[in-house]
Design a protein around this motif. Structure first.
Motif: not given
Length: 287
Positions: A170-178
């Motif tokens: 699953e893609i974590p909720a903060d993925y785009t913050d990485q």
């Protein structure tokens, strides 16, 4: 395998180019499609079906199939209309259809709208991110890829695309913050050349991943649909999309050899297990 004979087909907004291997009049037709993968991705797989008439095509806006409607994003319904026109032009009865990745999403749209045109659809790893339990994070990541491409160009956008499609689970909720991946890690250009005509990133990505198939219509044609996932990629985004649509339709996914591109030979320098894949595909189509 006979050499492919190339044809063109005028459809609203595009001129499609397709190739026919064999005679349309005396052998069952097997249509192989991807999106944005064009006909150039299927010669190896096609070579394993000498007893079939194999048809491949370039989706609109890809390689030889030129758009006449300008630029902009497309939807699976747009591609489904093109596929319907292509199958009707073949005039060879309902076809068997092997569809990979975005092509599998487009083919599901086709079966929902025009089931009479398809005998059996093998939908291999449709990246239906909107159906996942982590849909919000997955679709946010896809939107970020599109925005990155529009802002920074092909290398930056494609690096993020490679990262998301190979992510396990699953893609974590903060993925785009990485931190964003370095395009150079993937051999991609680090400079923006100013072009914005990439068929994957600029034309198909958002419409494909956000698509919600017509489940009520597909439920009437589950006898026509086989969902495939790769043995090595079933827990990645596209494989998970396949498992999600299969569950919603009450189907058991078929496990195919190798990964998302398991049917590939040396077309793109990333071969899967095409011989083993073809055996599995032949078995599924014969049921």
């Amino acid at each position: 395998m006979p050499e492919p004979v190339t044809h063109t087909l005028d459809v609203p907004g595009a001129v499609l180019t397709y190739d026919v291997r064999g005679e349309l009049s005396n052998q069952p037709v097997l249509l192989m499609i991807g999106s944005p993968m064009a006909a150039s991705g299927f010669p190896t797989l096609a070579s394993h079906f000498e007893d079939r008439t194999v048809v491949t095509y370039d989706p609109r806006g890809v390689e030889r199939s030129q758009r006449t409607d300008g630029t902009g994003e497309l939807t699976p319904d747009d591609h489904a209309a093109d596929l319907a026109a292509l199958i009707e032009a073949l005039d060879a009865g309902p076809v068997d259809l092997f569809a990979s990745s975005g092509g599998a999403v487009n083919a599901l749209a086709l079966v929902a709208q025009r089931p009479e045109l398809v005998k059996t659809l093998v939908a291999h790893e449709p990246p239906l991110a909107a159906l996942l339990p982590d849909a919000e994070a997955a679709l946010k990541a896809c939107a970020d890829i599109y925005e990155t491409y529009q802002r920074d160009g092909q290398g930056a956008g494609m690096a993020k695309f490679i990262a998301i499609v190979s992510f396990e689970g699953e893609i974590p909720a903060d993925y785009t913050d990485q931190p964003a991946p370095d395009p150079a890690m993937f051999g991609l250009p680090t400079e923006d050349d100013g072009s914005r005509d990439d068929a994957l990133l600029g034309q198909n990505l958002r419409g494909c991943t956000s698509y919600r198939p017509d489940l009520d219509a597909l439920a009437k044609s589950t006898d026509k649909v086989v969902v495939g996932v790769g043995e090595e990629s079933a827990n990645q985004l596209a494989g998970r999309g396949g498992k999600a649509i299969a569950e919603l339709l009450g189907l058991t996914p078929e496990v195919f050899p190798s990964n998302h591109g398991g049917f590939l030979g040396d077309e793109y320098g990333m071969p899967g297990k095409p011989a083993e894949f073809a055996v599995k595909l032949r078995d599924v189509l014969a049921r």
